[in-house]
Design a protein around this motif. Sequence first.
Motif, PDB file in Angstrom:
ATOM      1  N   HIS A 415      50.944  -9.861  47.678  1.00 53.70           N
ATOM      2  CA  HIS A 415      49.614  -9.434  47.273  1.00 53.70           C
ATOM      3  C   HIS A 415      49.509  -8.900  45.843  1.00 53.70           C
ATOM      4  N   ARG A 417      49.904  -6.664  42.764  1.00 53.87           N
ATOM      5  CA  ARG A 417      51.013  -5.400  42.584  1.00 53.87           C
ATOM      6  C   ARG A 417      50.635  -4.906  41.320  1.00 53.87           C
ATOM      7  N   LEU A 419      53.049  -2.285  39.057  1.00 54.42           N
ATOM      8  CA  LEU A 419      54.316  -1.739  39.130  1.00 54.42           C
ATOM      9  C   LEU A 419      54.662  -0.933  37.939  1.00 54.42           C
ATOM     10  N   MET A 446      57.143  -7.209  48.097  1.00 57.41           N
ATOM     11  CA  MET A 446      58.003  -6.179  47.523  1.00 57.41           C
ATOM     12  C   MET A 446      59.180  -6.596  46.896  1.00 57.41           C
ATOM     13  N   ALA A 449      58.607  -8.230  43.747  1.00 54.46           N
ATOM     14  CA  ALA A 449      58.208  -7.246  42.663  1.00 54.46           C
ATOM     15  C   ALA A 449      59.672  -6.484  42.441  1.00 54.46           C
ATOM     16  N   ASN A 463      56.694   0.808  43.044  1.00 54.33           N
ATOM     17  CA  ASN A 463      55.448   0.066  43.361  1.00 54.33           C
ATOM     18  C   ASN A 463      54.359   0.972  43.581  1.00 54.33           C
ATOM     19  N   GLY A 466      48.392  -1.468  44.938  1.00 56.20           N
ATOM     20  CA  GLY A 466      47.808  -2.618  44.573  1.00 56.20           C
ATOM     21  C   GLY A 466      46.919  -3.535  45.350  1.00 56.20           C
ATOM     22  N   THR A 470      44.635  -3.336  42.113  1.00 56.27           N
ATOM     23  CA  THR A 470      45.291  -3.382  40.850  1.00 56.27           C
ATOM     24  C   THR A 470      44.609  -3.467  39.464  1.00 56.27           C
TER      25      THR A 470
END
Length: 498
Positions: A415, A417, A419, A446, A449, A463, A466, A470
């Motif tokens: 997806h 993200r 961060l 994840m 990420a 995280n 998202g 985002t």
Amino acid sequence: MPTPRRLTTGLAALSLLATGAPVAASAESSAAAAAPSSQAGLPTTAFPLGPRAAAKQTSKAVAPGVDLFTLTHGSATDGYTVSVLMNGKDVGKRADAEAAAAACEAAGFPATIQEVIRPAVADYPEGAGYMVRLGSWSLKDRKEADKVVKQLKEVDIPAKADFLGDDGMQTTGPWQLRVLTVNPGVFRGSYHSSLGVSVAKREKTSAMAKHAKALAAVNGGFFNIHTAKELRGEPVGISVVDGTLLSEAVPGRSALILKNRTARITELSTTVTAVSADGERTVVNGVNRAAGADELILYTEQFGAKTPADDGTDAVLDATGQVLEVRPAGGAVKAGTRVLHGTGTMADWISSHTPEQWKLTVTTKVKDLRSGKSVPLTPQTSIIGGGVGLVRNGREHVTAQADGHANVNMILRRHPRTLAGVTKSGTLILAVVDGRKPGVTVGASMIEAARLMLWLGARQAINLDGGGSTAMIVNNKLVNHPSDGVERPVGDSLLIVP
């Protein structure tokens, strides 16, 4: 590491597109990544996702100590397949997959059952699920997959065209990222969170940044889409803005604490207590959210909506805690006031212990669950609740279960993200990974990420929200490409203010 596609015995063996190099970075490449700074730039070691090569990058100085990097890596080799839905989902139990595959076969559509291994994370074990898939088409032939979906629908078999790059398994990408680094030894501004005009209302990150005259901003944590429409800006988990608790924590979930030019990531809990003038003490169950049965909820002037119009009772307090009014529920929260709202037995508590002109003391405490110490809520303190912890003490540490995201879609699938991470030297790293754009950028799982943040030099990372949320704003400009095609209103944002 991302799971290779494993095909199990099916009704027909079809060749799905599964090209690409393994995604995992070597231990050497992760360890070699230096903490980024405005002088050093980003690591030049092999990018941790996709083909083993350095990413292309460009940089731009935003302000002293603040730098924006654009990274691109990989190439498009994934195409499309058709995934059959089982009970509305594309991953199910083996028996459900066998039944779905048999239905496809009976309708004249040979299908393959594919085992999907959801990898273990720090607080959730490995698990297996099963998908039913038909055919494979190149990236430019999406319309052929759509035709099969339509044909299946005509025989009452629900399905969807599925881009294989979204799976979270092997891929060559491509990826597009924007990374903002803030060196606190050079930058002279500060970090803040914002909920926009109110807690209840959603607002674009760009609008929050413009109002605060921020140099840069990213969207914040998840917000509650499962509450009343007029309250859907409410954060899911803790929110503190300029020292005021505006949403309670989900105990044990990860959060980002901001103060002046410092940022740190930890797990938090909150305690809100009300003490009446007669000494009666009770727990306040929540802050600025919908009330459940027999709950006491605190509404602050930042709430931006009326208290629930239920059968409860409101106690309106001034800034000193004096009870100005006891009223039926459903009134406004005026500037300079707070409202304690009780339902059921807690409505009775308000009636019994908060007559007008009495004092009511409401205290809020935030506890750092790693250190066991209280977090002082000074006017310089902001806290943003994250979605999932990614990196802890320089190691991959994905806390999907504690943070409410322990499933295939959230752990394994890719997806967009947002961060946030902090290096050993205190540099703040904000990264947005665009996704859901087949052939352009695939996003990240994840686990990917976490590895990306380790590569960038983070010792702690989290995280944030998202998907279509985002967004990264620099100098009042949206610098990434949201998957919705336009910037989405969100619950809160992280601001870099000069």
